[in-house]
Design a protein around this motif. Structure first.
Motif, PDB file in Angstrom:
ATOM      1  N   LYS A  93      10.304   3.305  -2.713  1.00 29.90           N
ATOM      2  CA  LYS A  93       9.657   2.264  -1.835  1.00 29.90           C
ATOM      3  C   LYS A  93       9.136   2.877  -0.557  1.00 29.90           C
ATOM      4  O   LYS A  93       7.933   2.585  -0.128  1.00 29.90           O
ATOM      5  N   ALA A 140       8.305   5.887  -0.099  1.00 32.67           N
ATOM      6  CA  ALA A 140       6.884   6.678  -0.300  1.00 32.67           C
ATOM      7  C   ALA A 140       5.853   5.760  -0.664  1.00 32.67           C
ATOM      8  O   ALA A 140       4.583   6.052  -0.175  1.00 32.67           O
ATOM      9  N   LEU A 141       6.072   4.620  -1.485  1.00 32.14           N
ATOM     10  CA  LEU A 141       4.852   3.615  -1.769  1.00 32.14           C
ATOM     11  C   LEU A 141       4.514   2.922  -0.422  1.00 32.14           C
ATOM     12  O   LEU A 141       3.402   2.717  -0.175  1.00 32.14           O
ATOM     13  N   PHE A 161       2.272   5.422   1.572  1.00 34.84           N
ATOM     14  CA  PHE A 161       1.088   5.701   0.923  1.00 34.84           C
ATOM     15  C   PHE A 161       0.077   4.464   1.278  1.00 34.84           C
ATOM     16  O   PHE A 161      -0.923   4.510   1.570  1.00 34.84           O
ATOM     17  N   ARG A 162       0.741   3.389   1.206  1.00 33.54           N
ATOM     18  CA  ARG A 162      -0.017   2.017   1.568  1.00 33.54           C
ATOM     19  C   ARG A 162      -0.399   2.303   3.050  1.00 33.54           C
ATOM     20  O   ARG A 162      -1.678   1.792   3.362  1.00 33.54           O
ATOM     21  N   VAL A 214      -3.692   4.380   4.844  1.00 35.59           N
ATOM     22  CA  VAL A 214      -5.069   4.134   4.391  1.00 35.59           C
ATOM     23  C   VAL A 214      -5.936   4.554   5.628  1.00 35.59           C
ATOM     24  O   VAL A 214      -5.679   3.981   6.824  1.00 35.59           O
ATOM     25  N   LEU A 271     -12.544  -1.826   2.455  1.00 36.60           N
ATOM     26  CA  LEU A 271     -11.672  -2.966   1.970  1.00 36.60           C
ATOM     27  C   LEU A 271     -11.926  -4.232   2.577  1.00 36.60           C
ATOM     28  O   LEU A 271     -12.073  -5.076   2.224  1.00 36.60           O
ATOM     29  N   ASN A 288      -4.155  -3.629   1.299  1.00 38.89           N
ATOM     30  CA  ASN A 288      -3.834  -2.173   1.357  1.00 38.89           C
ATOM     31  C   ASN A 288      -2.898  -1.948   0.238  1.00 38.89           C
ATOM     32  O   ASN A 288      -2.925  -0.825  -0.254  1.00 38.89           O
ATOM     33  N   ALA A 334      -3.441   0.749  -2.736  1.00 36.80           N
ATOM     34  CA  ALA A 334      -2.546   1.859  -3.006  1.00 36.80           C
ATOM     35  C   ALA A 334      -2.196   1.833  -4.570  1.00 36.80           C
ATOM     36  O   ALA A 334      -2.172   2.805  -5.353  1.00 36.80           O
ATOM     37  N   VAL A 374      -2.908   4.712  -6.925  1.00 34.89           N
ATOM     38  CA  VAL A 374      -1.941   5.582  -7.875  1.00 34.89           C
ATOM     39  C   VAL A 374      -2.286   5.429  -9.409  1.00 34.89           C
ATOM     40  O   VAL A 374      -2.228   6.517 -10.143  1.00 34.89           O
ATOM     41  N   VAL A 396       7.301  12.004  -4.705  1.00 39.89           N
ATOM     42  CA  VAL A 396       7.459  10.647  -5.313  1.00 39.89           C
ATOM     43  C   VAL A 396       6.242  10.106  -5.895  1.00 39.89           C
ATOM     44  O   VAL A 396       6.300   9.588  -6.874  1.00 39.89           O
ATOM     45  N   ILE A 397       5.316  10.116  -4.971  1.00 39.00           N
ATOM     46  CA  ILE A 397       3.868   9.511  -5.616  1.00 39.00           C
ATOM     47  C   ILE A 397       3.415  10.175  -6.735  1.00 39.00           C
ATOM     48  O   ILE A 397       3.097   9.845  -7.658  1.00 39.00           O
ATOM     49  N   ILE A 425       5.367   9.353  -9.641  1.00 45.13           N
ATOM     50  CA  ILE A 425       5.139   8.085 -10.293  1.00 45.13           C
ATOM     51  C   ILE A 425       3.791   8.108 -10.689  1.00 45.13           C
ATOM     52  O   ILE A 425       3.296   7.647 -11.970  1.00 45.13           O
ATOM     53  N   ILE A 440       7.160  -0.039 -11.866  1.00 44.90           N
ATOM     54  CA  ILE A 440       7.604   0.622 -10.675  1.00 44.90           C
ATOM     55  C   ILE A 440       6.871  -0.034  -9.486  1.00 44.90           C
ATOM     56  O   ILE A 440       7.390  -0.205  -8.628  1.00 44.90           O
ATOM     57  N   LEU A 441       5.664  -0.008  -9.833  1.00 44.94           N
ATOM     58  CA  LEU A 441       4.559  -0.635  -8.495  1.00 44.94           C
ATOM     59  C   LEU A 441       4.878  -2.216  -8.416  1.00 44.94           C
ATOM     60  O   LEU A 441       5.112  -2.508  -7.331  1.00 44.94           O
ATOM     61  N   HIS A 478       9.550  -2.955  -9.034  1.00 45.45           N
ATOM     62  CA  HIS A 478      10.255  -2.235  -7.944  1.00 45.45           C
ATOM     63  C   HIS A 478       9.782  -2.289  -6.512  1.00 45.45           C
ATOM     64  O   HIS A 478      10.601  -2.759  -5.776  1.00 45.45           O
ATOM     65  N   TRP A 479       8.534  -2.131  -6.357  1.00 45.71           N
ATOM     66  CA  TRP A 479       7.934  -1.818  -5.335  1.00 45.71           C
ATOM     67  C   TRP A 479       7.641  -3.157  -4.779  1.00 45.71           C
ATOM     68  O   TRP A 479       7.939  -3.496  -3.486  1.00 45.71           O
ATOM     69  N   GLU A 515       8.404  -6.021  -5.899  1.00 45.83           N
ATOM     70  CA  GLU A 515       9.555  -6.993  -5.962  1.00 45.83           C
ATOM     71  C   GLU A 515       8.985  -8.327  -6.801  1.00 45.83           C
ATOM     72  O   GLU A 515       9.391  -9.483  -6.292  1.00 45.83           O
ATOM     73  N   THR A 560      12.635   4.765 -13.515  1.00 46.27           N
ATOM     74  CA  THR A 560      13.567   5.017 -12.585  1.00 46.27           C
ATOM     75  C   THR A 560      14.386   6.407 -12.914  1.00 46.27           C
ATOM     76  O   THR A 560      14.564   7.274 -12.100  1.00 46.27           O
TER      77      THR A 560
END
Lengths: 117, 176
Positions: free
Chosen positions: A11, A13-14, A17-18, A21, A29, B19, B23, B27, B117-118, B121, B132-133, B136-137, B139, B164
């Motif tokens: 989480k 890392a993501l 990443f988000r 930008v 966007l 955003n 992302a 990915v 990590v990215i 993924i 995962i996206l 997990h991320w 939720e 995971t």
């Protein structure tokens, strides 16, 4: 309510990443969002559909009621032979019969039988 | 809700999620320009089809539209590549593409750990990447994730477990 920071490396890392930008992408966007919303403005909610559906339903109900109001006994009587004619028409035509039709009409006009000829 | 209020809600919703959507798209499709196209298409389709749905349903619906656009992009890519390279040996072509393609992360200056990590993924099979996206991320619930991916809730759990495990294994190896 802001999210609590996570200790989950996936989480984290993501999220990073988000959040990274760049400005140019952010501008694009925003443009994409405005374009999509402008389209929504051009296609307003079709509120007229509801009254139109109501009018159509009323018309259908009125028409059905008008049909049912007149019982079959009030309908003009039909000549039953019309159905026999329809049956005949529906059958496969005998081409010989139609070829001889003129001749048979002539016999009838002259009160003659085919055997008289 | 008036048109103006609806548009304000939609604007607010999309601003909060654009955003994340970018992302997720990046990915999956790897190229920033493609990711932007995918997000724009998703926003247009979402507004066209689902803006009148209750706002509480918007988030899973938006992600579902987004995932459909990502899938469409992959289909178009496959079809274009098949057409363009129809006379070539497919293995050579794949090798050429892999060596010539810019790094997916070249445009992003993120920390090494996050980078790994990215990258891990991005290396996952498509459905493991998606769980995962979204699960997990983001939720989303198991059911919402299943709806986004158009698979069964049981498959969501299976893919998540495998994904995971795989990421942990990849990260463990790189730090060994």
């Amino acid at each position: 309510m802001p999210k609590e920071p996570t200790h989950d490396p996936i989480k984290q890392a993501l999220d990073a990443f988000r959040d990274q930008v760049d400005v140019a992408t952010q501008v694009k966007l925003n443009e994409a969002r405005h374009t999509a919303l402008a389209q929504a403005d051009r296609t307003p909610r079709r509120r007229w559909l509801l009254p139109a559906a109501g009018v159509a339903t009323m018309a259908a109900v009125t028409f059905t009621w008008a049909l049912l109001k007149h019982s079959p006994s009030e309908w003009p009587e039909q000549d039953p032979s019309i159905f026999a004619d329809l049956e005949l028409l529906a059958e496969e035509a005998d081409t010989d019969f139609y070829q001889d039709l003129e001749f048979l009409t002539w016999l009838d006009d002259n009160d003659l039988m085919e055997s008289d000829i | 809700m008036s048109e103006q209020a609806l548009n304000r809600s939609l604007d607010d919703f999309l601003r909060r999620h654009q955003n994340e959507a970018y992302a997720i798209a990046l990915v999956s499709v790897k190229q920033p320009a493609d990711a932007l196209d995918v997000v724009q298409e998703a926003m247009l389709s979402f507004i066209k089809s689902y803006r009148l749905k209750p706002s509480s349903d918007w988030r899973p619906l938006f992600f579902r539209v987004l995932q459909n656009k990502v899938n469409d992009h992959h289909r178009r890519q496959k079809s274009w590549l098949r057409h363009f390279f129809s006379g070539h040996d497919q293995t050579d072509v794949a090798a050429e593409q892999a060596s010539e393609a810019p790094s997916p992360l070249s445009a992003l200056n993120i920390q090494d750990q996050g980078n790994e990590v990215i990258a891990a993924i991005q290396d996952l099979p498509s459905q493991q990447q998606q769980v995962i996206l979204y699960r997990h991320w983001q939720e989303l619930s198991v059911q919402e994730t299943a709806d986004v991916m158009q698979i069964s809730p049981g498959s969501v759990k299976t893919h998540l477990f495998r994904a995971t495990q795989k990421i942990k294994s990849l990260l463990g190896k790189s730090h060994a």
